[in-house]
Design a protein around this motif. Structure first.
Motif, PDB file in Angstrom:
ATOM      1  N   CYS A 120       1.476   4.115  -2.746  1.00  0.00           N
ATOM      2  CA  CYS A 120       0.473   5.162  -2.957  1.00  0.00           C
ATOM      3  C   CYS A 120       0.190   5.933  -1.665  1.00  0.00           C
ATOM      4  O   CYS A 120       0.030   7.142  -1.682  1.00  0.00           O
ATOM      5  CB  CYS A 120      -0.832   4.580  -3.470  1.00  0.00           C
ATOM      6  N   HIS A 121       0.128   5.199  -0.551  1.00  0.00           N
ATOM      7  CA  HIS A 121      -0.299   5.842   0.696  1.00  0.00           C
ATOM      8  C   HIS A 121       0.865   6.277   1.584  1.00  0.00           C
ATOM      9  O   HIS A 121       0.628   6.838   2.650  1.00  0.00           O
ATOM     10  CB  HIS A 121      -1.227   4.907   1.473  1.00  0.00           C
ATOM     11  N   CYS A 163       0.820  -1.216   0.000  1.00  0.00           N
ATOM     12  CA  CYS A 163       0.000   0.000   0.000  1.00  0.00           C
ATOM     13  C   CYS A 163       0.854   1.266   0.000  1.00  0.00           C
ATOM     14  O   CYS A 163       0.396   2.334  -0.403  1.00  0.00           O
ATOM     15  CB  CYS A 163      -0.909   0.033   1.236  1.00  0.00           C
ATOM     16  N   MET A 179      -7.944   3.590  -6.639  1.00  0.00           N
ATOM     17  CA  MET A 179      -7.700   2.685  -5.504  1.00  0.00           C
ATOM     18  C   MET A 179      -8.111   1.283  -5.952  1.00  0.00           C
ATOM     19  O   MET A 179      -9.285   1.032  -6.229  1.00  0.00           O
ATOM     20  CB  MET A 179      -8.529   3.145  -4.296  1.00  0.00           C
ATOM     21  N   ARG A 195     -11.817  11.340   9.779  1.00  0.00           N
ATOM     22  CA  ARG A 195     -12.743  11.522   8.671  1.00  0.00           C
ATOM     23  C   ARG A 195     -14.048  10.753   8.860  1.00  0.00           C
ATOM     24  O   ARG A 195     -15.115  11.256   8.560  1.00  0.00           O
ATOM     25  CB  ARG A 195     -12.043  11.031   7.400  1.00  0.00           C
ATOM     26  N   TYR A 196     -13.953   9.531   9.369  1.00  0.00           N
ATOM     27  CA  TYR A 196     -15.139   8.669   9.373  1.00  0.00           C
ATOM     28  C   TYR A 196     -15.680   8.327  10.759  1.00  0.00           C
ATOM     29  O   TYR A 196     -16.764   7.763  10.861  1.00  0.00           O
ATOM     30  CB  TYR A 196     -14.865   7.367   8.611  1.00  0.00           C
TER      31      TYR A 196
HETATM   32  C1  HEC Z   1      -2.254   2.372  -6.862  1.00  0.00           C
HETATM   33  C2  HEC Z   1      -2.334   3.262  -5.728  1.00  0.00           C
HETATM   34  C3  HEC Z   1      -2.966   2.659  -4.457  1.00  0.00           C
HETATM   35  C4  HEC Z   1      -2.587   1.545  -3.788  1.00  0.00           C
HETATM   36  C5  HEC Z   1      -1.471   0.568  -4.130  1.00  0.00           C
HETATM   37  C6  HEC Z   1      -3.458   1.468  -2.631  1.00  0.00           C
HETATM   38  N1  HEC Z   1      -4.327   2.503  -2.634  1.00  0.00           N
HETATM   39 FE1  HEC Z   1      -5.731   2.910  -1.241  1.00  0.00          FE
HETATM   40  N2  HEC Z   1      -6.333   4.527  -2.266  1.00  0.00           N
HETATM   41  C7  HEC Z   1      -5.754   5.003  -3.426  1.00  0.00           C
HETATM   42  C8  HEC Z   1      -6.421   6.238  -3.807  1.00  0.00           C
HETATM   43  C9  HEC Z   1      -6.045   7.073  -5.022  1.00  0.00           C
HETATM   44  C10 HEC Z   1      -7.413   6.460  -2.860  1.00  0.00           C
HETATM   45  C11 HEC Z   1      -8.371   7.636  -2.805  1.00  0.00           C
HETATM   46  C12 HEC Z   1      -9.630   7.284  -3.528  1.00  0.00           C
HETATM   47  C13 HEC Z   1     -10.596   8.458  -3.458  1.00  0.00           C
HETATM   48  O1  HEC Z   1     -10.209   9.555  -3.841  1.00  0.00           O
HETATM   49  O2  HEC Z   1     -11.724   8.248  -3.018  1.00  0.00           O
HETATM   50  C14 HEC Z   1      -7.336   5.375  -1.911  1.00  0.00           C
HETATM   51  C15 HEC Z   1      -8.184   5.243  -0.814  1.00  0.00           C
HETATM   52  C16 HEC Z   1      -8.038   4.308   0.176  1.00  0.00           C
HETATM   53  C17 HEC Z   1      -8.854   4.248   1.374  1.00  0.00           C
HETATM   54  C18 HEC Z   1      -9.990   5.177   1.729  1.00  0.00           C
HETATM   55  C19 HEC Z   1      -9.424   6.467   2.215  1.00  0.00           C
HETATM   56  C20 HEC Z   1     -10.476   7.473   2.598  1.00  0.00           C
HETATM   57  O3  HEC Z   1     -10.115   8.376   3.340  1.00  0.00           O
HETATM   58  O4  HEC Z   1     -11.615   7.386   2.151  1.00  0.00           O
HETATM   59  C21 HEC Z   1      -8.382   3.203   2.103  1.00  0.00           C
HETATM   60  C22 HEC Z   1      -8.907   2.717   3.442  1.00  0.00           C
HETATM   61  C23 HEC Z   1      -7.290   2.608   1.376  1.00  0.00           C
HETATM   62  N3  HEC Z   1      -7.097   3.311   0.204  1.00  0.00           N
HETATM   63  C24 HEC Z   1      -6.542   1.527   1.813  1.00  0.00           C
HETATM   64  C25 HEC Z   1      -5.528   0.941   1.070  1.00  0.00           C
HETATM   65  C26 HEC Z   1      -4.819  -0.222   1.504  1.00  0.00           C
HETATM   66  C27 HEC Z   1      -5.020  -0.936   2.830  1.00  0.00           C
HETATM   67  C28 HEC Z   1      -3.947  -0.540   0.508  1.00  0.00           C
HETATM   68  C29 HEC Z   1      -2.999  -1.712   0.436  1.00  0.00           C
HETATM   69  C30 HEC Z   1      -3.604  -3.006   0.545  1.00  0.00           C
HETATM   70  C31 HEC Z   1      -4.118   0.457  -0.531  1.00  0.00           C
HETATM   71  N4  HEC Z   1      -5.072   1.320  -0.166  1.00  0.00           N
HETATM   72  C32 HEC Z   1      -3.381   0.475  -1.684  1.00  0.00           C
HETATM   73  C33 HEC Z   1      -4.701   4.421  -4.097  1.00  0.00           C
HETATM   74  C34 HEC Z   1      -4.054   3.261  -3.736  1.00  0.00           C
END
Ligand code: HEC
Length: 403
Positions: A333-334, A330, A375, A353-354
């Motif tokens: 990106c995060h 993760c 995501m 936020r939630y």
């Molecule tokens: C390729 C990039 C990418 C990867 C890899 C990724 N994410 Fe995300 N994630 C995003 C993006 C972009 C958003 C924001 C989506 C939006 O704008 O609503 C997001 C949103 C989220 C949110 C919601 C955040 C919110 O405040 O609403 C969660 C929870 C989350 N990701 C968890 C994870 C987890 C756990 C992993 C790993 C297993 C992961 N993400 C991997 C790109 C990624």
């Protein structure tokens, strides 16, 4: 797949990998191009999908391509075809296979666990070319010879791995929990453990590259401890699969040499069963030895339940395991450790936020993704236990503001 184990099978949590080579009965022959009736196809490169950063298995470095990549090169040569690569990180697990192999970006993927459970029937397999599994790593000396050899010892096991489950029922073995094979080797090196019961191929590679071959490595086998590794194809590629199967026996000598080159442990695996080790008989795949396997599975289930019952210690372990997945999958990106200056994807703000809906939002988002927002959906990649671990980790980093 950063199927490092996890492999694919075990997710990396990449803890997957290989251990002993399958003993091929056939004598090996010189590798020679096979004349194929499919002249048109023979001109086409064999497109191999591989992880660019997954030694000892594969890498995009020409000087050290890795075990699978070199097998692919020998295979292409035997088929009389050039080779090209589609590089893709394997820690996305089955998703990697779906995107690359099933997405027709490549023709073959080397090192998949040969099991119907693994994405069958969409994925079909060659004959096995190696056995991958957990191994016992210890200072050189007499062989440990199985579970009874572990009595009274401090044994490093990876969190949530089959060895951990297997040993949980033994009160004569003291477990030292680690989060990766690397940490298992360090525990040995620092005198915190007498034995590391960890993923064999990674142990072999680290032993060779970081520890001067100081340790002896014994392969193990049994349900959940070892798998046959094979070459995977999309189910429409039966013809290619059959041609690969026809040349694989010729490659066996090369494969054996490559196993040595990359430090993969060899030798007869020690079979683990309910009554301790039974003498290793024939080297067989996961389908055989079913009786022993069933017992081991049962032990593992019971052990897993016991682990869950112990509330205090696993919490820290869940956080550690979740953090490892997070940083492996993760974080790009995060942000590493969830530190991210862009508010929209700063997961430290989930609670802010939630509020009470934090867990529900997390759960829905990681399962289904938000494909239009970038995501990905992860429900095919991780188990619910793994999502719980990630969530446990995220709980430890919540804050009100990211400035
Ligand atoms: C390729 C990039 C990418 C990867 C890899 C990724 N994410 Fe995300 N994630 C995003 C993006 C972009 C958003 C924001 C989506 C939006 O704008 O609503 C997001 C949103 C989220 C949110 C919601 C955040 C919110 O405040 O609403 C969660 C929870 C989350 N990701 C968890 C994870 C987890 C756990 C992993 C790993 C297993 C992961 N993400 C991997 C790109 C990624």
């Amino acid at each position: 797949m950063r199927m490092r184990p996890n492999h694919l099978g075990s997710g990396k949590t990449r803890n997957r990998s290989i251990a002993g080579l399958v003993a091929w009965a056939a004598a090996s022959a010189m590798v020679a191009p096979v004349i194929t009736a499919h002249a048109d196809e023979a001109q086409q490169p064999l497109r191999l999908c591989a992880d660019p950063t997954n030694l000892p298995f594969s890498s995009d470095s020409p000087s050290q391509p890795g075990f699978y990549v070199e097998i692919g090169q020998a295979l292409a040569q035997a088929l009389g075809r050039p080779i090209t690569y589609d590089w893709y990180k394997s820690y996305f697990g089955k998703r990697t296979v779906r995107v690359t192999l099933l997405g027709k970006q490549c023709d073959a993927m080397i090192g998949l666990p040969r099991s119907e459970d693994f994405m069958g029937p969409a994925v079909i397999f060659s004959s096995p070319f190696a056995k991958e599994g957990y191994a016992l790593v210890a200072a050189k000396g007499p062989a440990l010879g199985g579970i009874d050899g572990l009595r009274g010892k401090r044994v490093a096991v990876q969190y949530a791995s089959t060895p951990q489950n297997l040993l949980a029922s033994r009160d004569d073995v003291q477990m030292v929990t680690v989060l990766s094979p690397e940490e298992g080797m360090q525990a040995l090196d620092q005198g915190k453990a007498d034995v590391a019961f960890i993923w064999g191929p990674v142990a072999g590679w680290l032993n060779k590259t970081g520890y001067n071959d100081r340790y002896q490595i014994e392969l193990t086998e049994g349900e959940g401890l070892s798998w046959d590794a094979a070459i995977g194809f999309a189910k429409t590629s039966t013809e290619l699969r059959d041609r690969v199967d026809a040349v694989l026996p010729q490659l066996q000598r090369t494969i054996g040499e490559l196993a040595v080159k990359y430090g993969l442990p060899s030798g007869k695996p020690v079979r683990f069963g309910v009554n301790g080790a039974v003498p290793a008989g024939t080297t067989t795949g996961m389908g055989s030895g079913a009786q022993t396997g069933v017992h081991v599975t049962e032990i593992a289930k019971v052990a897993a339940t016991e682990i869950k019952g112990d509330a205090a210690a696993p919490a820290a372990e869940a956080v550690g395991a979740g953090k490892e997945i997070f940083n492996g999958t993760c974080a790009h990106c995060h942000g590493p450790d969830a530190i991210q200056s862009e508010r929209k994807i700063d997961l430290r703000l989930l609670r802010h936020r939630y509020g009470d809906d934090m867990r529900q939002t997390f759960w829905t988002t990681v399962h289904e993704g938000r494909p239009t927002k970038g995501m990905p959906a992860w429900k095919e990649v991780f188990t619910d236990d793994q999502f719980d671990n990630i969530y446990s980790f995220l709980l430890t980093v919540q804050t009100e503001s990211n400035d």
